[in-house]
Design a protein around this motif. Structure first.
Motif, mmCIF file in Angstrom:
data_model
loop_
_atom_site.group_PDB
_atom_site.id
_atom_site.type_symbol
_atom_site.label_atom_id
_atom_site.label_comp_id
_atom_site.label_asym_id
_atom_site.label_seq_id
_atom_site.Cartn_x
_atom_site.Cartn_y
_atom_site.Cartn_z
ATOM 1 N N UNK A 31 0.830 -1.207 0.000
ATOM 2 C CA UNK A 31 0.000 0.000 0.000
ATOM 3 C C UNK A 31 0.865 1.258 0.000
ATOM 4 N N UNK A 32 1.928 1.262 0.802
ATOM 5 C CA UNK A 32 2.828 2.416 0.846
ATOM 6 C C UNK A 32 3.517 2.598 -0.506
ATOM 7 N N UNK A 33 3.948 1.507 -1.096
ATOM 8 C CA UNK A 33 4.594 1.547 -2.408
ATOM 9 C C UNK A 33 3.635 2.093 -3.458
ATOM 10 N N UNK A 34 2.417 1.597 -3.472
ATOM 11 C CA UNK A 34 1.407 2.039 -4.434
ATOM 12 C C UNK A 34 1.112 3.530 -4.260
ATOM 13 N N UNK A 35 0.968 3.978 -3.018
ATOM 14 C CA UNK A 35 0.693 5.392 -2.761
ATOM 15 C C UNK A 35 1.859 6.262 -3.231
ATOM 16 N N UNK A 37 3.990 5.593 -5.679
ATOM 17 C CA UNK A 37 3.973 5.626 -7.141
ATOM 18 C C UNK A 37 2.903 6.587 -7.652
ATOM 19 N N UNK A 38 1.725 6.562 -7.031
ATOM 20 C CA UNK A 38 0.646 7.471 -7.452
ATOM 21 C C UNK A 38 1.035 8.926 -7.219
ATOM 22 N N UNK A 39 1.635 9.208 -6.053
ATOM 23 C CA UNK A 39 2.047 10.576 -5.735
ATOM 24 C C UNK A 39 3.096 11.061 -6.740
ATOM 25 N N UNK A 40 4.066 10.217 -7.037
ATOM 26 C CA UNK A 40 5.119 10.583 -7.988
ATOM 27 C C UNK A 40 4.550 10.792 -9.394
ATOM 28 N N UNK A 41 3.596 9.950 -9.785
ATOM 29 C CA UNK A 41 2.974 10.086 -11.107
ATOM 30 C C UNK A 41 2.233 11.424 -11.215
ATOM 31 N N UNK A 42 1.469 11.775 -10.160
ATOM 32 C CA UNK A 42 0.745 13.054 -10.179
ATOM 33 C C UNK A 42 1.711 14.227 -10.239
ATOM 34 N N UNK A 43 2.807 14.152 -9.486
ATOM 35 C CA UNK A 43 3.798 15.226 -9.499
ATOM 36 C C UNK A 43 4.431 15.367 -10.877
ATOM 37 N N UNK A 44 4.746 14.258 -11.508
ATOM 38 C CA UNK A 44 5.352 14.286 -12.844
ATOM 39 C C UNK A 44 4.388 14.861 -13.875
ATOM 40 N N UNK A 45 3.134 14.475 -13.801
ATOM 41 C CA UNK A 45 2.141 15.004 -14.739
ATOM 42 C C UNK A 45 1.996 16.511 -14.558
ATOM 43 N N UNK A 46 1.930 16.974 -13.296
ATOM 44 C CA UNK A 46 1.846 18.421 -13.036
ATOM 45 C C UNK A 46 3.049 19.148 -13.610
#
Length: 63
Positions: A31-35, A37-46
Motif C-alpha cells: 500500500x505504501x509503495x502504491x501510494x 507511485x501514485x504521488x510521484x505520477x501526479x507530481x510528474x504530470x503536473x
C-alpha cells in the motif's frame, strides 16, 4: 489443510502470530509503495503540464 474452527485457522498451530504479521507487513508495504507511485505520477504530470504551458507561452525562435 482442515481446521476445526476459525480460531484454529487463525492460530495456525501456534504459528499464527508470525504468519499474520508477515501478511500484514506485506499488505502495508504494498500500500505504501502504491501510494508513493501514485504521488510521484501526479507530481510528474503536473510538472510536464507546467513545462508544456511554459513552452506554449514562449515559443522558441526556431519555429
Amino acid at each position: 489443510m482442515n481446521f476445526e474452527s476459525l480460531q484454529a485457522f487463525l492460530a495456525m498451530g501456534g504459528h499464527g502470530p508470525y504468519v499474520w504479521t508477515v501478511y500484514l507487513t506485506t499488505v502495508v508495504l504494498l500500500a505504501v509503495n502504491f501510494a508513493g507511485f501514485r504521488r510521484e505520477r501526479r507530481r510528474t504530470i503536473r510538472e510536464l503540464r507546467s513545462l508544456h504551458a511554459a513552452a506554449a507561452a514562449h515559443p522558441s525562435p526556431d519555429k
